[in-house]
Design an enzyme around this catalytic site. Structure first.
Site, mmCIF file in Angstrom:
data_model
loop_
_atom_site.group_PDB
_atom_site.id
_atom_site.type_symbol
_atom_site.label_atom_id
_atom_site.label_comp_id
_atom_site.label_asym_id
_atom_site.label_seq_id
_atom_site.Cartn_x
_atom_site.Cartn_y
_atom_site.Cartn_z
ATOM 1 N N THR A 111 0.847 -1.199 0.000
ATOM 2 C CA THR A 111 0.000 0.000 0.000
ATOM 3 C C THR A 111 0.878 1.243 0.000
ATOM 4 O OG1 THR A 111 -1.633 -1.196 1.332
ATOM 5 C CG2 THR A 111 -1.792 1.216 1.315
ATOM 6 N N HIS A 146 21.993 27.584 14.468
ATOM 7 C CA HIS A 146 21.190 28.797 14.286
ATOM 8 C C HIS A 146 21.399 29.338 12.885
ATOM 9 C CE1 HIS A 146 19.301 32.645 15.145
ATOM 10 N NE2 HIS A 146 20.332 33.213 14.537
#
Ligand code: FAD
Ligand code: NAI
Length: 469
Positions: free
Chosen positions: A43, A448
């Site tokens: 599936t 960051h």
């Protein structure tokens, strides 16, 4: 009738079955994997995870070109949809990946057998209807990994054209003007997002008075608000009692879930997505004496063994979260157990992700579950509006929420709605697997500017010391 002999016969080549077959072969077992489909991947690869994500990606790009790029100073005129090309790209992605598994089978010497398998009893599987004709595979162990199928709804007859399951919703040949979705779960909201972005009006009819049952309530509320902002319409607390097809579309009869005046709802296409049920048709479980529960799920013990020695089962057909990665992990562990090793699956640390935009990702306990269990906990929350990368991307809907045990600070759950939630949750999944405290995440250096800094800030917030809020 041809006869062949193996250490292990796996029935079903979805993410559970094909991973189990490869892992067993790696461990030195002789393995055959039988599937009705010639294309491997079950599936997930053929009509599930992969084609739906391919269309989510394409439709997101279409919506971005139409509505987002201008705000970046990029002028794009005359954006048009070539649906045929979009569907063809999806099909190419699928065939590339299913072909990749065929190569992995060859590399690992797993025999692919095409046809419908039937369990005769411990040690024998028959296969019919494939190019190899009828054959019997003798084996030391059998692994049932036959997956699931769309659950039906009385009075709503699927034709995969006007009334579709997810399979039909992945191949619609034109954009419906009005798509009515029955069920506000994973499939309804993902496929609803695809067609809404491509131009459909989308109305979701949900039996309960909330969307995505099982998801943390605060996140689900926020999710519904964001989807409404995108144009989704919701009819909560509503049940569908019938569907009538005409040339122009489908008329649904609906009424309040608790009873009351019926009314009608018209759509060109109706997507039925009210859950999935185990798929064991024609497998011969009754004759072989394999026990199933009252909903048809194959019953297994902690080693994935059924009530019959030598017959094992994993994946969607045994219940639990119907997720590809859960099936895969069970497949690998079960293969190890069959090969004489030990292993287990940690069901406390299985992420669930809805691939809408924003994405919604969760792992572990919800606040509702902790309250019900009487567990004392602390919440750390951080909004993406305060995350510099989300601001730079103009993508600030949502927040990160971390739940930690009040006494030990151990992370017991995390729920994220926001950009790339499905990717950034994985540091928390790993953390939970290793039993970390919120402070461990808070003291881990995060790059960051990244969306992951919102995870660090939420972990800091558990101790009331988020910096950027
Ligand atoms: P399946 O993948 O269902 O495979 C079972 C296989 O067994 C099938 O190929 C079937 O043909 C075969 N089979 C059955 N009976 C027989 C038999 N008698 N003889 C031979 N072969 C047989 N999960 C995620 O984690 N992420 C997602 O993004 C995601 N998206 C999805 C989107 C959609 C539209 C759908 C429908 C599902 C999605 N899922 C997703 C769920 C995921 O597809 C399933 O959890 C996963 O495929 C289950 O794997 P499985 O190996 O247990 O079974
Ligand atoms: P679901 O279980 O996610 O959602 C079904 C929804 O239908 C629920 O909200 C339920 O309350 C509602 N419902 C049930 N009966 C109803 C009725 N008679 N009328 C109206 N609403 C009704 O099931 P869905 O969306 O069909 O998906 C099946 C499974 O496939 C998912 O549970 C998930 O495990 C898997 N999946 C995972 C994806 C992912 O990981 N991103 C994507 C798609 C599917």
């Amino acid at each position: 009738m041809a006869e062949k002999s193996y250490d292990l016969v796996v029935i079903g080549a979805g993410p559970g079955g094909y991973v189990a077959a490869i892992r067993a072969a790696q461990l030195g077992l002789t393995v055959a994997c039988v599937d009705k489909r010639e294309a491997l991947g079950g599936t997930c690869l053929n009509v599930g995870c992969i084609p739906s994500k391919a269309l989510l990606q394409s439709s997101e790009k279409f919506a971005e070109a139409q509505h987002e790029l201008a705000s970046h100073g990029i002028a794009v005129d005359g954006v048009t949809l070539d649906l045929k090309a979009m569907l063809a790209r999806k099909d190419k992605v699928v065939s590339g990946l299913t072909g990749g598994i065929a190569m992995l089978f060859k590399k690992n010497k797993v025999d692919q057998v095409v046809g419908a398998a039937r369990v005769v009893g411990a040690g024998a599987v028959t296969v019919e209807g494939g190019p190899g004709g009828t054959q019997t595979l003798d084996c030391k162990a059998i692994l049932i990994a036959t997956g699931s199928e769309s659950a039906p709804l009385a009075g709503v007859e699927v034709d995969e054209k006007q009334i579709v399951t997810s399979t039909g919703a992945l191949t619609l040949q034109s954009v419906p003007e009005h798509l009515v979705v029955i069920g506000a779960g994973y499939i309804g909201l993902e496929m609803g997002s695809v067609w809404r972005r491509l131009g459909s009006e989308v109305t979701v009819v949900e039996f309960l008075d909330r969307i995505t049952p099982g998801m943390d309530g605060e996140v689900a509320k926020n999710f519904q608000r964001v989807l409404k902002k995108q144009g989704f319409k919701f009819k909560l607390g509503t049940k569908v009692t019938g569907a009538k097809k005409s040339k122009g579309g489908v008329t649904l009869t609906i009424e309040p879930a608790q009873g009351g005046e019926p009314s009608t709802l018209e759509g060109d296409v109706v997507l039925l997505s009210i859950g999935r049920r185990p798929y064991t048709d024609g497998l011969g479980l009754g004759d072989a004496g394999v026990a199933v529960d009252n909903r048809g799920f194959v019953q297994v013990d902690e080693n994935f063994q059924t009530n019959i020695e030598g017959i094992f089962a994993i994946g969607d057909c045994i219940g639990g979260p119907m997720l590809a990665h859960k099936a895969e992990d069970e497949g690998a562990v079960c293969a190890e157990i069959i090969a004489g090793e030990t292993g287990h699956v940690n069901y406390e640390a299985i992420p669930g992700i809805v691939y809408t935009w924003p994405e919604v990702a969760s792992v572990g306990k919800t606040e509702e579950q902790l309250k019900e269990a009487g567990t004392a906990y602390r919440v750390g929350k951080f909004p993406f509006t305060a995350n510099s990368r989300a601001r730079a991307n103009t993508d600030t809907d949502g927040f990160v929420k971390i739940l930690a045990d009040e006494k030990t600070d151990r992370v017991v759950g995390a729920h994220i709605i926001g950009p790339d939630a499905g990717t950034i949750i994985h540091e928390i999944v790993l953390g939970m697997e290793l039993g970390v405290a919120a402070e461990d995440i808070a003291r881990t250096c995060h790059g960051h500017p990244t969306l992951s800094e919102a995870v660090k800030e939420a972990a800091l917030a558990v101790a009331g010391r988020a910096v950027h809020m």
